[in-house]
Write a protein that holds these residues in place. Structure first.
Motif, short mmCIF file in Angstrom:
data_model
loop_
_atom_site.label_atom_id
_atom_site.label_comp_id
_atom_site.label_asym_id
_atom_site.label_seq_id
_atom_site.Cartn_x
_atom_site.Cartn_y
_atom_site.Cartn_z
N TYR A 127 138.75 126.57 57.34
CA TYR A 127 137.86 126.58 56.16
C TYR A 127 136.68 125.64 56.36
O TYR A 127 135.54 125.99 56.03
N LEU A 128 136.94 124.44 56.86
CA LEU A 128 135.85 123.49 57.06
C LEU A 128 134.81 124.02 58.05
O LEU A 128 133.61 123.87 57.84
N LEU A 129 135.29 124.66 59.11
CA LEU A 129 134.36 125.26 60.07
C LEU A 129 133.59 126.41 59.44
O LEU A 129 132.37 126.56 59.64
N THR A 130 134.29 127.22 58.63
CA THR A 130 133.63 128.32 57.93
C THR A 130 132.58 127.80 56.96
O THR A 130 131.49 128.36 56.84
N ALA A 131 132.90 126.72 56.25
CA ALA A 131 131.95 126.13 55.31
C ALA A 131 130.71 125.62 56.03
O ALA A 131 129.59 125.70 55.51
N LEU A 132 130.89 125.07 57.23
CA LEU A 132 129.75 124.61 58.02
C LEU A 132 128.84 125.78 58.41
O LEU A 132 127.60 125.68 58.31
N VAL A 133 129.44 126.88 58.83
CA VAL A 133 128.66 128.07 59.18
C VAL A 133 127.92 128.59 57.95
O VAL A 133 126.73 128.96 58.03
N LYS A 134 128.58 128.62 56.80
CA LYS A 134 127.94 129.08 55.57
C LYS A 134 126.77 128.17 55.20
O LYS A 134 125.72 128.64 54.75
N LEU A 135 126.96 126.85 55.36
CA LEU A 135 125.90 125.91 55.03
C LEU A 135 124.66 126.13 55.89
O LEU A 135 123.52 126.11 55.40
N VAL A 136 124.88 126.39 57.18
CA VAL A 136 123.75 126.67 58.08
C VAL A 136 123.05 127.96 57.67
O VAL A 136 121.81 128.04 57.64
N CYS A 137 123.81 128.98 57.32
CA CYS A 137 123.23 130.26 56.90
C CYS A 137 122.46 130.11 55.59
O CYS A 137 121.36 130.67 55.44
N LEU A 138 123.02 129.37 54.65
CA LEU A 138 122.34 129.16 53.37
C LEU A 138 121.03 128.42 53.56
O LEU A 138 120.01 128.74 52.95
N ALA A 139 121.06 127.38 54.42
CA ALA A 139 119.84 126.61 54.66
C ALA A 139 118.80 127.42 55.41
O ALA A 139 117.59 127.18 55.27
N THR A 140 119.23 128.41 56.19
CA THR A 140 118.31 129.20 57.00
C THR A 140 117.68 130.33 56.20
O THR A 140 116.46 130.57 56.30
N PHE A 141 118.48 131.03 55.40
CA PHE A 141 118.01 132.28 54.80
C PHE A 141 117.63 132.15 53.33
O PHE A 141 116.94 133.04 52.81
N LEU A 148 122.21 137.92 45.90
CA LEU A 148 122.76 138.93 46.80
C LEU A 148 122.94 138.36 48.20
O LEU A 148 123.97 138.60 48.85
N LEU A 149 121.97 137.57 48.65
CA LEU A 149 122.11 136.92 49.95
C LEU A 149 123.29 135.96 49.95
O LEU A 149 124.05 135.88 50.91
N LYS A 150 123.45 135.21 48.84
CA LYS A 150 124.58 134.29 48.74
C LYS A 150 125.90 135.04 48.81
O LYS A 150 126.86 134.59 49.44
N ALA A 151 125.96 136.20 48.13
CA ALA A 151 127.19 136.99 48.14
C ALA A 151 127.50 137.48 49.54
O ALA A 151 128.66 137.45 49.99
N LEU A 152 126.47 137.94 50.26
CA LEU A 152 126.68 138.42 51.63
C LEU A 152 127.12 137.28 52.55
O LEU A 152 128.03 137.44 53.37
N ILE A 153 126.48 136.11 52.38
CA ILE A 153 126.88 134.95 53.18
C ILE A 153 128.29 134.51 52.80
O ILE A 153 129.06 134.02 53.63
N GLY A 154 128.65 134.70 51.52
CA GLY A 154 129.98 134.33 51.06
C GLY A 154 131.09 135.10 51.75
O GLY A 154 132.23 134.62 51.83
#
Length: 228
Positions: A42-56, A71-77
């Motif tokens: 989960y922690l690794l997944t949260a890190l990937v999500k954080l990078v994606c959120l900051a990028t897109f 919608l982007l947040k839902a897809l990243i989720g």
């Protein structure tokens, strides 16, 4: 008094995870290793999500509801779903049943989420001089999230680990998993799109978690019945 309030809120937030582990067969089968591995995923997944959120995602100056951004947040989720898939199918586990595996993974997933998103605000805010209901509501929200995580792990277990499930239940399983996976976007819409206050949102989360837990339990029981 402030320390007492902090401990009360901390017990409300993190206590149900320990109670669930000790009150179920998870403790008898020593599945703590599986829960810890799931928490790390989960922690690794949260890190990937954080990078994606900051990028897109764009930083909004106001708190209004933006359908495109949500919608982007839902897809990243849905990265959470990929992480849960990895935790359920790729991690090495002890010789435990499918029933205990998804519970251990869901428990570790929910505990890591509560630590990551609620521990720091609780430590900083619940020790304030003024009493507030916000951190009690956050504890109740953590309980709803615990139920939703275990429900999503149960649905994921049916999708990815159980091969001989009734074909008529497959669309229902995927639809329920999609609802649970998009709950953060749903609650965001309720808060910012419809203007719901935090207590009302938490009440919705608690009600939804109970409904999804019941549906997941019924689906899991139906898939365990021998086919005729």
């Amino acid at each position: 008094m402030t320390v007492f309030h902090f401990f009360n809120c901390a017990i409300l937030t993190f206590g149900p995870h320990a109670v669930y582990y000790s009150a179920t067969p998870l403790s008898e089968y020593d599945t703590i290793g599986t829960s810890v591995k799931a928490a790390l995923v989960y922690l690794l997944t949260a890190l990937v999500k954080l990078v994606c959120l900051a990028t897109f995602l764009n930083v909004s100056e106001n708190d209004s509801f933006d359908p495109y951004q949500e919608l982007l947040k839902a897809l990243i989720g849905f990265i959470d779903v990929a992480g849960l898939y990895f935790a359920l199918t790729q991690l090495t586990h002890r010789n435990i049943s499918q029933n205990h595996k998804f519970q251990a993974v869901g428990l570790g997933w929910a505990f890591a989420d509560s630590v990551l998103h609620r521990l720091a605000p609780l430590w900083v805010g619940a020790r304030g001089l003024e009493f507030t209901w916000d951190y009690i509501l956050q504890g109740l929200e953590a309980n709803a999230n615990l139920v939703l995580c275990i429900s999503l792990a149960a649905l994921g277990s049916l999708m990815w680990l159980r091969k001989n499930k009734p074909k008529t239940l497959i669309p229902i399983i995927y639809a329920c998993a999609g609802i649970v996976a998009t709950m953060p976007s749903i609650t965001s819409y309720l808060r910012r799109g419809l203007g719901w206050h935090f207590p009302k949102v938490v009440g919705f989360e608690l009600f939804t978690s109970l409904v999804m837990a019941f549906i997941s339990w019924q689906l899991f029981a139906a898939c365990q019945r021998p086919s005729t």
